[in-house]
Design a protein around this motif. Sequence first.
Motif, PDB file in Angstrom:
ATOM      1  N   GLU A 112      11.875  30.994  17.782  1.00 43.44           N
ATOM      2  CA  GLU A 112      11.580  29.571  17.652  1.00 43.44           C
ATOM      3  C   GLU A 112      12.711  28.845  16.934  1.00 43.44           C
ATOM      4  N   GLN A 113      13.279  29.479  15.906  1.00 40.57           N
ATOM      5  CA  GLN A 113      14.398  28.879  15.203  1.00 40.57           C
ATOM      6  C   GLN A 113      15.607  28.760  16.111  1.00 40.57           C
ATOM      7  N   ALA A 114      15.844  29.785  16.930  1.00 42.44           N
ATOM      8  CA  ALA A 114      16.962  29.743  17.867  1.00 42.44           C
ATOM      9  C   ALA A 114      16.793  28.613  18.869  1.00 42.44           C
ATOM     10  N   THR A 115      15.576  28.390  19.334  1.00 43.98           N
ATOM     11  CA  THR A 115      15.298  27.299  20.266  1.00 43.98           C
ATOM     12  C   THR A 115      15.515  25.956  19.586  1.00 43.98           C
ATOM     13  N   LYS A 116      15.028  25.829  18.362  1.00 40.15           N
ATOM     14  CA  LYS A 116      15.198  24.573  17.626  1.00 40.15           C
ATOM     15  C   LYS A 116      16.672  24.275  17.375  1.00 40.15           C
ATOM     16  N   ASP A 117      17.436  25.276  16.945  1.00 36.99           N
ATOM     17  CA  ASP A 117      18.863  25.063  16.698  1.00 36.99           C
ATOM     18  C   ASP A 117      19.578  24.642  17.975  1.00 36.99           C
ATOM     19  N   TYR A 118      19.222  25.259  19.088  1.00 33.13           N
ATOM     20  CA  TYR A 118      19.839  24.915  20.374  1.00 33.13           C
ATOM     21  C   TYR A 118      19.581  23.457  20.719  1.00 33.13           C
ATOM     22  N   LYS A 119      18.357  23.011  20.514  1.00 34.23           N
ATOM     23  CA  LYS A 119      18.007  21.630  20.846  1.00 34.23           C
ATOM     24  C   LYS A 119      18.607  20.638  19.858  1.00 34.23           C
ATOM     25  N   ASP A 120      18.607  21.005  18.573  1.00 34.75           N
ATOM     26  CA  ASP A 120      19.050  20.067  17.539  1.00 34.75           C
ATOM     27  C   ASP A 120      20.561  20.049  17.331  1.00 34.75           C
ATOM     28  N   MET A 121      21.200  21.203  17.528  1.00 27.82           N
ATOM     29  CA  MET A 121      22.612  21.316  17.158  1.00 27.82           C
ATOM     30  C   MET A 121      23.545  21.506  18.349  1.00 27.82           C
ATOM     31  N   TYR A 122      22.996  21.833  19.507  1.00 24.57           N
ATOM     32  CA  TYR A 122      23.861  22.014  20.676  1.00 24.57           C
ATOM     33  C   TYR A 122      23.642  20.934  21.731  1.00 24.57           C
ATOM     34  N   LEU A 123      22.397  20.784  22.180  1.00 20.58           N
ATOM     35  CA  LEU A 123      22.134  19.809  23.244  1.00 20.58           C
ATOM     36  C   LEU A 123      22.436  18.384  22.810  1.00 20.58           C
ATOM     37  N   THR A 124      22.348  18.115  21.530  1.00 23.10           N
ATOM     38  CA  THR A 124      22.602  16.755  21.030  1.00 23.10           C
ATOM     39  C   THR A 124      24.079  16.478  20.777  1.00 23.10           C
ATOM     40  N   THR A 125      24.936  17.455  21.043  1.00 23.48           N
ATOM     41  CA  THR A 125      26.338  17.303  20.616  1.00 23.48           C
ATOM     42  C   THR A 125      27.315  17.118  21.772  1.00 23.48           C
ATOM     43  N   MET A 126      26.826  16.769  22.942  1.00 24.89           N
ATOM     44  CA  MET A 126      27.731  16.379  24.014  1.00 24.89           C
ATOM     45  C   MET A 126      28.382  15.047  23.657  1.00 24.89           C
ATOM     46  N   VAL A 127      29.636  14.880  24.068  1.00 25.93           N
ATOM     47  CA  VAL A 127      30.370  13.642  23.799  1.00 25.93           C
ATOM     48  C   VAL A 127      30.909  13.109  25.118  1.00 25.93           C
ATOM     49  N   SER A 128      30.466  11.937  25.516  1.00 21.55           N
ATOM     50  CA  SER A 128      30.968  11.319  26.746  1.00 21.55           C
ATOM     51  C   SER A 128      32.336  10.701  26.497  1.00 21.55           C
ATOM     52  N   ASP A 129      32.999  10.306  27.571  1.00 19.04           N
ATOM     53  CA  ASP A 129      34.300   9.637  27.424  1.00 19.04           C
ATOM     54  C   ASP A 129      34.158   8.363  26.587  1.00 19.04           C
ATOM     55  N   ALA A 130      33.076   7.628  26.863  1.00 16.88           N
ATOM     56  CA  ALA A 130      32.866   6.379  26.128  1.00 16.88           C
ATOM     57  C   ALA A 130      32.619   6.662  24.649  1.00 16.88           C
ATOM     58  N   GLU A 131      31.878   7.711  24.378  1.00 13.15           N
ATOM     59  CA  GLU A 131      31.586   8.061  22.985  1.00 13.15           C
ATOM     60  C   GLU A 131      32.807   8.625  22.280  1.00 13.15           C
ATOM     61  N   LEU A 132      33.689   9.294  23.024  1.00 11.88           N
ATOM     62  CA  LEU A 132      34.929   9.786  22.429  1.00 11.88           C
ATOM     63  C   LEU A 132      35.758   8.629  21.900  1.00 11.88           C
ATOM     64  N   ALA A 133      35.834   7.565  22.702  1.00 15.19           N
ATOM     65  CA  ALA A 133      36.540   6.340  22.300  1.00 15.19           C
ATOM     66  C   ALA A 133      37.976   6.610  21.873  1.00 15.19           C
ATOM     67  N   TRP A 134      38.689   7.403  22.680  1.00 10.05           N
ATOM     68  CA  TRP A 134      40.091   7.671  22.355  1.00 10.05           C
ATOM     69  C   TRP A 134      40.912   6.401  22.527  1.00 10.05           C
ATOM     70  N   THR A 135      41.659   6.042  21.514  1.00  9.77           N
ATOM     71  CA  THR A 135      42.430   4.794  21.539  1.00  9.77           C
ATOM     72  C   THR A 135      43.895   5.018  21.909  1.00  9.77           C
ATOM     73  N   GLY A 136      44.282   6.253  22.183  1.00  5.43           N
ATOM     74  CA  GLY A 136      45.679   6.549  22.472  1.00  5.43           C
ATOM     75  C   GLY A 136      46.075   6.254  23.911  1.00  5.43           C
ATOM     76  N   ASN A 137      47.341   6.508  24.201  1.00  7.63           N
ATOM     77  CA  ASN A 137      47.884   6.263  25.535  1.00  7.63           C
ATOM     78  C   ASN A 137      49.100   7.165  25.731  1.00  7.63           C
ATOM     79  N   SER A 138      49.033   8.058  26.707  1.00  5.54           N
ATOM     80  CA  SER A 138      50.135   8.986  26.920  1.00  5.54           C
ATOM     81  C   SER A 138      51.362   8.302  27.501  1.00  5.54           C
ATOM     82  N   ALA A 139      51.175   7.161  28.135  1.00  2.00           N
ATOM     83  CA  ALA A 139      52.302   6.460  28.743  1.00  2.00           C
ATOM     84  C   ALA A 139      53.291   5.975  27.686  1.00  2.00           C
ATOM     85  N   ASN A 140      52.774   5.561  26.539  1.00  2.00           N
ATOM     86  CA  ASN A 140      53.689   5.095  25.478  1.00  2.00           C
ATOM     87  C   ASN A 140      53.662   5.996  24.250  1.00  2.00           C
TER      88      ASN A 140
END
Length: 319
Positions: free
Chosen positions: A37-65
């Motif tokens: 049960e603890q393993a299931t809870k950790d998976y839901k609380d600490m893994y499934l919630t930690t995806m980062v989308s491109d928008a959420e990453l919000a990288w402000t850099g630019n490889s062109a310059n």
Amino acid sequence: MKNNKKSFIIIALIAIIYSGCSKDDKGNTTATLTPREQATKDYKDMYLTTMVSDAELAWTGNSANCAEGTISKTAYDRSLLRLNYFRKICGLSSNMVWNSAWHSDCQKAALMMTSNNSLSHFPPSTWKCYTTEGYNAAGISNIAWGSGSYHSSACIAGWVKDDGSNNAAAGHRRWILFSRAKEYGLGSTSNAAVLHCIEHTTDPLPSSAPTYVAYPPAFIPQDLVYGRWSLGIPNSTSFYSGVDFSAATVKMTDNTGADVTLSIISKTDNGYGDQTIVWEPQGIQTTMVADIKYHVVVDNVLVNTVTKKYEYDVTIFKP
């Protein structure tokens, strides 16, 4: 007599209900979770919630310059939580923190990977967007580059997976699961990441360090079972010596008692985190509805001149 009997039954039921409970630091009654049960809870609380989308990453850099830019607090928070998740399920300290002083150089290194569509721990000075700071960070970090949205927390999982012909020793996994680790640094673009992790190698072994670090650990969700299995030994004498796997053997059986075919792919002293043996089992079940348990025996391990055997179970479950 009947009323007394009913009272006894009610009291007994209450005792049964609360036998699986404990009190938190505020005195509130809380349920005690089973390891699964603890393993299931950790998976839901600490893994499934930690995806980062491109928008959420919000990288402000630019490889062109050649602007390394920055990433969001959300990306840092979720990446650290995911890193601590993998450490927690393996019995390691899961209170790792970011060393913010390392982030900028990691950003410069990640920018170099993105700008040159390549990976190198020792990038040449001819690379586009080359900087000395980025070069130095690349040499003491896990590095990753890929197509699409491969960045920040996604790279944490990629390093634990550690597939590919160049990664037989599972060195990236070993630095994330390093028993002496205390802090990390991170840089990321939209398709690359650099994790400053090669530190604290001369620090004393924490008293909380487990006897061994197995991946996969005792309870593991199906989607986090990777092709490579490993067993690392934290050694109080030195992180890079005192553990000898040269004569070690690995045996696995499934839940019917049948032998699992496997091949050992690394057991040399290569200095990537804790000394570790790596093998690849065949036919591991990762799509079943019911739990699947495998028994692992790693024998003939020489630890500070003493021969030891490590024996444990791995239960694969569908969360």
